[in-house]
Write a protein that holds these residues in place. Sequence first.
Motif, mmCIF file in Angstrom:
data_model
loop_
_atom_site.group_PDB
_atom_site.id
_atom_site.type_symbol
_atom_site.label_atom_id
_atom_site.label_comp_id
_atom_site.label_asym_id
_atom_site.label_seq_id
_atom_site.Cartn_x
_atom_site.Cartn_y
_atom_site.Cartn_z
ATOM 1 N N SER A 41 -26.250 16.257 -23.911
ATOM 2 C CA SER A 41 -25.444 15.233 -24.604
ATOM 3 C C SER A 41 -24.872 15.795 -25.900
ATOM 4 N N GLN A 77 -23.806 8.459 -22.463
ATOM 5 C CA GLN A 77 -25.056 8.170 -21.765
ATOM 6 C C GLN A 77 -25.423 6.707 -22.038
ATOM 7 N N ASP A 159 -21.335 11.682 -19.297
ATOM 8 C CA ASP A 159 -22.738 11.960 -19.609
ATOM 9 C C ASP A 159 -23.639 11.086 -18.739
ATOM 10 N N GLU A 160 -24.166 11.647 -17.699
ATOM 11 C CA GLU A 160 -25.036 10.965 -16.737
ATOM 12 C C GLU A 160 -24.431 9.680 -16.172
#
Length: 240
Positions: A41, A77, A159-160
């Motif tokens: 991240s 995220q 991010d994810e």
Amino acid sequence: MLEVQQVAVNYRGIVAVENISFCLTSGQIVGIIGPNGAGKSSLIKSILGLIPLAQGKITYRSQALSKQLDQVAYIPQRAQIDWDYPITVEKVVMMARIRHRPLFRPPSRQSKEIVKNALERVGMWDLRDRPIGQLSGGQQQRVFLAQALAQEAELFLFDEPFSGVDKKTERMIFNVLDDLKKQGKILLVVGHELKETSREYDRFLLINKKLIANGSRSEVITPENLQKAYGDNVILLTNS
Ligand SMILES: Nc1ncnc2c1ncn2[C@@H]1O[C@H](COP(=O)(O)OP(=O)(O)OP(=O)(O)O)[C@@H](O)[C@H]1O
Ligand SMILES: [Mg+2]
């Protein structure tokens, strides 16, 4: 092409990312993998200019990326989003259109159309008037994907995006990533659960503070590299 050159990120003297360099070219889905706390991240946020670089530089088409951030779409995220913020699904996606209109003007018909298409693409148009706080985790991810699409960017940093989504949503997200890839966009995705999905990526960056490996699936996902990155937890990944 996006070039990340010798990037380092520190938090109050603690090194989170150290001397990472790589290039991203269009038309590839590139996955960043590495253990919790590896700096995935932090690396993405430093590319976006959300946190300062301690060292290094990032260029896009040979110019500083920091001067062209309107070209970049980002999905943070999940843990980093305030879900209580009182805003509807449609308005979240419309926020992506802000740079496309003069300040304080109502959105153009074109922007409305783009927002509608983006929400339809992710199957969320019917829920457009819902406050985002009243969506399930997978629905929230879809909304943020729609927001990224509506921005019409050239670079996508996710991010994810797969955290907390079911198989169907995961499939939908990969389909969207594939479309973007075919459109020649640059895609960098923090992945998880590689066991079943690693074939969806064209290239991997394996990091743990430093860049451990950069290449194809078979070049990166080797027992030696995984051992370097994950230590004894490699069992999670080796069967993929
Ligand atoms: N705001 C912050 N202040 C201080 N340290 C931080 C901050 N954010 C992250 N860190 C530290 O930097 C390191 C890298 O964190 P980062 O969130 O980039 O890792 P990650 O690879 O994304 O992990 P995860 O898989 O858990 O999301 C960790 O040691 C973390 O504790
Ligand atoms: Mg992270």
